[in-house]
Scaffold this active site. Structure first.
Site, PDB file in Angstrom:
ATOM      1  N   GLU A   1       0.831  -1.200   0.000  1.00 45.70           N
ATOM      2  CA  GLU A   1       0.000   0.000   0.000  1.00 45.70           C
ATOM      3  C   GLU A   1       0.871   1.257   0.000  1.00 45.70           C
ATOM      4  O   GLU A   1       1.973   1.268   0.557  1.00 45.70           O
ATOM      5  CB  GLU A   1      -0.928   0.004   1.218  1.00 45.70           C
ATOM      6  CG  GLU A   1      -2.017  -1.045   1.154  1.00 45.70           C
ATOM      7  CD  GLU A   1      -3.008  -0.924   2.307  1.00 45.70           C
ATOM      8  OE1 GLU A   1      -2.816  -0.039   3.172  1.00 45.70           O
ATOM      9  OE2 GLU A   1      -3.974  -1.708   2.339  1.00 45.70           O
TER      10      GLU A   1
ATOM     11  N   HIS B   1      -4.284  10.844 -26.034  1.00 49.68           N
ATOM     12  CA  HIS B   1      -4.315   9.930 -27.177  1.00 49.68           C
ATOM     13  C   HIS B   1      -5.320  10.298 -28.261  1.00 49.68           C
ATOM     14  O   HIS B   1      -5.062  10.068 -29.443  1.00 49.68           O
ATOM     15  CB  HIS B   1      -4.579   8.505 -26.692  1.00 49.68           C
ATOM     16  CG  HIS B   1      -4.493   7.479 -27.782  1.00 49.68           C
ATOM     17  ND1 HIS B   1      -3.358   7.280 -28.539  1.00 49.68           N
ATOM     18  CD2 HIS B   1      -5.417   6.609 -28.268  1.00 49.68           C
ATOM     19  CE1 HIS B   1      -3.575   6.319 -29.430  1.00 49.68           C
ATOM     20  NE2 HIS B   1      -4.812   5.910 -29.288  1.00 49.68           N
TER      21      HIS B   1
ATOM     22  N   LYS C   1      -2.645   0.992 -46.263  1.00 50.50           N
ATOM     23  CA  LYS C   1      -3.004  -0.397 -46.546  1.00 50.50           C
ATOM     24  C   LYS C   1      -3.785  -0.444 -47.864  1.00 50.50           C
ATOM     25  O   LYS C   1      -4.763   0.280 -48.041  1.00 50.50           O
ATOM     26  CB  LYS C   1      -3.866  -0.978 -45.420  1.00 50.50           C
ATOM     27  CG  LYS C   1      -3.121  -1.186 -44.117  1.00 50.50           C
ATOM     28  CD  LYS C   1      -4.022  -1.821 -43.063  1.00 50.50           C
ATOM     29  CE  LYS C   1      -3.283  -2.011 -41.752  1.00 50.50           C
ATOM     30  NZ  LYS C   1      -4.134  -2.622 -40.702  1.00 50.50           N
TER      31      LYS C   1
END
Length: 271
Positions: A36, A115, A173
């Protein structure tokens, strides 16, 4: 207000304090034998600086903020931001919970390159700083081409390349047939070139490693990796070097051996 460094960002916190001309405040972080955490902050108000790169980092940050009567949170790397929505029924939206924990204890939350905009939308008091110009400036004057590993990071690479003064592209891609997908830079021929793969986060390194192999297969002279947040989980650095990555360059939002670029002045200007 004084700067309160959390254990996850001790060097960056001191750099921020120096850049801002602010003193370091007194704080104690230690761990009990059972694991802890114990946190004591000897200030009434302060700017708590700590990245969230683990569960323990999050708890230390929250405990420190909770002690203060008047607090700002500087979270250079905002962990849990990739779970920004429900992808499968029953999932916790991690960043929503983290946002609530932070904003209930801090008057303002400052982070660097969270992000996604979806992650940022869960905050009401967030200042999201962009370190991509700093990444670009690191490469200024070098004859490199910057590549995004996918279309999703295209704007980040565009920003970095602008400040580096170099060409940029992204990996695309293209389906050849029902079972074959070709992944190549969209427009730039990388043969004989020094390439830098740029992304916001390098976590496990799988995407960057695969991109490096493809770029070498297309004749790249060298391939390096640059990012804001070098999380580098699961021996990612070894994976990258095994894929032929020449160098890893990152900021100090996550303090590590590859932190060549400091975001201290950027943060100091915004607290």
């Amino acid at each position: 207000m004084k700067i309160i460094p959390c254990p996850s960002s001790p060097l960056l916190a001191r750099r921020v304090a120096e850049a801002a001309g602010i003193e370091i405040g007194g704080a104690v972080f230690k761990k009990f034998p059972d694991g802890e955490l114990y946190v004591r902050v000897m200030e009434k108000e302060g700017v708590v600086v700590g990245s969230i790169n683990s569960n323990e980092d999050l708890i230390a940050l929250i405990f420190a903020l909770d002690v203060l009567e008047n607090a700002k949170a500087v979270v250079p790397y905002m962990g849990y931001a990739r779970q920004d929505k429900v992808f499968q029924e029953g999932e916790a939206v991690s960043i929503k919970i983290v946002a609530e924990m932070l904003e209930s204890r801090a008057d303002e939350v400052v982070t660097v390159n969270i992000h996604s905009s979806d992650a940022a939308s869960h905050f009401s008091k967030l200042k999201n700083l962009d370190a991509m110009p700093l990444v670009g400036e690191y490469f200024a004057g070098k004859d490199v081409v910057m590549i995004s590993p996918d279309k999703g990071s295209m704007e980040r690479v565009k920003t970095a390349a602008k400040h580096a003064g170099c060409e940029w592209d992204y990996m695309e891609k293209r389906r050849i047939d029902a079972t074959t997908v070709e992944i190549t830079p969209k427009t730039i021929d990388v043969e004989g070139r020094d390439v830098v793969i740029v992304d916001d986060i390098i976590s496990t390194g799988g995407t960057v490693a695969e991109a490096a192999r493809i770029l070498y297969g297309l004749g790249a002279k060298s391939v390096s990796a640059a990012c804001v947040h070098a999380v580098l989980a699961e021996n990612a650095a070894i994976k990258l070097f095994n894929a032929g990555i020449k160098d890893i360059i990152a900021t100090d939002t996550v303090e590590c051996a590859f932190s060549r670029i400091s975001v201290a002045e950027l943060i100091a200007e915004n607290i």
